[in-house]
Design an enzyme around this catalytic site. Sequence first.
Site, PDB file in Angstrom:
ATOM      1  N   LEU A  48       0.864  -1.171   0.000  1.00  0.00           N
ATOM      2  CA  LEU A  48       0.000   0.000   0.000  1.00  0.00           C
ATOM      3  C   LEU A  48       0.905   1.226   0.000  1.00  0.00           C
ATOM      4  CD1 LEU A  48      -2.813  -0.809   2.614  1.00  0.00           C
ATOM      5  CD2 LEU A  48      -3.148  -0.329   0.181  1.00  0.00           C
ATOM      6  N   ASP A  49       0.503   2.279  -0.705  1.00  0.00           N
ATOM      7  CA  ASP A  49       1.270   3.518  -0.689  1.00  0.00           C
ATOM      8  C   ASP A  49       1.357   4.058   0.735  1.00  0.00           C
ATOM      9  OD1 ASP A  49       1.538   3.417  -3.436  1.00  0.00           O
ATOM     10  OD2 ASP A  49      -0.225   4.681  -3.808  1.00  0.00           O
ATOM     11  N   PRO A  50       2.406   4.826   1.060  1.00  0.00           N
ATOM     12  CA  PRO A  50       2.506   5.400   2.406  1.00  0.00           C
ATOM     13  C   PRO A  50       1.264   6.178   2.822  1.00  0.00           C
ATOM     14  CG  PRO A  50       4.587   5.653   1.256  1.00  0.00           C
ATOM     15  CD  PRO A  50       3.603   5.102   0.251  1.00  0.00           C
ATOM     16  N   ALA A  52      -1.773   5.564   2.094  1.00  0.00           N
ATOM     17  CA  ALA A  52      -2.938   4.700   2.247  1.00  0.00           C
ATOM     18  C   ALA A  52      -3.020   4.080   3.639  1.00  0.00           C
ATOM     19  CB  ALA A  52      -2.917   3.604   1.194  1.00  0.00           C
TER      20      ALA A  52
END
Length: 305
Positions: A48-50, A52
Amino acid sequence: MLATRKKKGRSINGIVLLDKPAGMTSNRVLQRAKHLYQAAKAGHTGSLDPLATGMLPLCFGAATRVSSFLLAASKTYLVSGRFGIATETGDADGIVSDRRDGPVIDEPALSSVLERFRGSITQVPPMYSALKRDGQPLYRLARKGIHVEREPREVTVHSLSLRSYRWPDFEFVTRCSKGTYVRTLVSDIAAALGTVGHVTALRRLEIGPFTGLEMHTFESLEDAAKRGLDALDKTLLPMDCALPDWPSLQVSSEIKDWLQHGRPVPANKSWALGSVRLYGPMNEFFGLGEVLADGQLVPRRMFPV
């Protein structure tokens, strides 16, 4: 004679559904959880992106052998975004790269465009992604100002529903296939509306078989750890819960022993062809197998019991 390095940590097997906090990379989350559980081996099931938050299944021990199946599963997201502003990364963590002060887009126009993004669609992966080119992640190239051509890929948006909208801010829920970039989905929707856009918040709600299940925050896991490792281990789901749709076969101790030693066994004619979960006489999960058309049950992945 070279000395062998002793593996540090406990040998535990299972899956925890972590509620990832914002502002941390998935790898940082994994390392923190691995330390908390004192686990010898751990892996996650897709970054997951930071920015998110939400569901990030972490697999410990032998459960890492089922992580690839979770990587391939569909995922559900709650997406918040804003039209009129684009960023280099496609989300709120990036530098603003474009602004459009065009006319306000009404909800019927947005709903009409969303209809075009349901089903099978084509995406060009963003430069700020972990995809590699000549061994280098694209995001590293992007940070150097280097942009390269990326091949379009087909993904599937199983569902896409608008939750709220008040120009320029919107919120929708989507369930999509492996490989779907939500940041790209938002920018493509904006482009279809004649504007630009970016993701302001992203929360993963579900992954494949994990629907309606409790997620654990680091705070709740740390509280459990204060009561001891046994309390912490109770947060783990069994490995086979990652594959609930696979047919199961219960076999005798003798057949179990043969399969665990990598040997195929004759298949019962009543067994359906394909991949199966394997259980021993005490209903203990011990592996994954495949029933072949030539009448054999062959072992594919074995697990400790």
